[in-house]
Design an enzyme around this catalytic site. Sequence first.
Site, PDB file in Angstrom:
ATOM      1  N   THR A 174      37.370  53.598  36.795  1.00 21.06           N
ATOM      2  CA  THR A 174      36.232  53.397  35.914  1.00 21.06           C
ATOM      3  C   THR A 174      34.948  53.407  36.733  1.00 21.06           C
ATOM      4  O   THR A 174      34.922  52.871  37.837  1.00 21.06           O
ATOM      5  CB  THR A 174      36.361  52.050  35.182  1.00 21.06           C
ATOM      6  OG1 THR A 174      37.487  52.092  34.322  1.00 21.06           O
ATOM      7  CG2 THR A 174      35.113  51.735  34.368  1.00 21.06           C
TER       8      THR A 174
ATOM      9  N   GLY B 131      40.966  45.705  31.316  1.00 17.95           N
ATOM     10  CA  GLY B 131      39.961  45.509  30.288  1.00 17.95           C
ATOM     11  C   GLY B 131      40.231  44.418  29.295  1.00 17.95           C
ATOM     12  O   GLY B 131      39.296  43.752  28.819  1.00 17.95           O
TER      13      GLY B 131
END
Length: 336
Positions: A201, A254
Amino acid sequence: MRLLTFLLLAAAATTATAQDQAAPRTALVIHGGAGVIERASMGAEAEREIRAALEAALDAGHAVLAGGGSALDAVEAAVVSLEEEPRFNAGKGAVFNAEGRHELDASVMYSQDRQAGAVAAVTTVRNPVRLARRVMEQSEHVMLIGDGAERFADDHADLERVENTWFDTDARRGQLERARQREEAGRQASAEPVPGQYFGTVGAVALDAQGRIAAATSTGGMTNKRWGRVGDAPIIGAGTWADAHCGVSATGWGEFFIRNAVAHDICARMAYGGDSLQAAADTVVMQVIPAHGGDGGVIALDGEGNIALPFNTAGMYRGWVAGDGSRGVAIFADED
């Protein structure tokens, strides 16, 4: 007359000095994800290429700030650079989902009026961070997802579109195959990831000369994800946050960043508890997240140009141009 001229010059110099002292120091921090990142398994060539990619992203964002541009333009430029680099899990090089396709997420936030925009599960937008910014600036909404986000992109001809296969890379396909093999062998009983076994990410946070802070995050999510799973990257307050005093972009598992509103929590600890940036970021990343079973890291900066880059994994791709002018890139846990 000479005395008057002297006094006028002295006053001008004093005013200029005061303005210089009052002007915020610009700063930029970037990340390319956190996870199991170790020298022994990386290889010298890969390490050189990754460091070069981080330097290029710093160059892209810092050039905007050095030219007097906005923090928002700076984070977009830095994240686009990272989205174009196949070694990171965003844009080109995004991971595959369980169906062998790519679903991309991104978000941006700007301290000016706390503007924010996000997209999730988009499949044809080459640079999702640019679409997230359009949502922020050219719609009344904060988040658009899936087909709706794609239709919104249709109204913006200057946003480059690509076939979903454009995001493919051999390395990501190999990761998908290994994930499928683990499932078939029964070593992974659910779609949940193994802690630390994901990274890539990307994100950026910037402070501009006008004192504005912006943050942006972009990702392909988790390998082999199912059911339209969305992580923290496009969730304002979880993976991305920017207010008048603090900006954060997160990377990691996440679900835990969403449950703990990580990006906002760091800035809230500063605003309500008086914590320093470093103390707030360290507490959340090194204590709160692990206590709930998650892992990952963040990049953060404050209105003075101070930066923090804590992570609780083996490594995190990261780079910075701090308010004091110092600059660097790092990968492993033992680097400053």
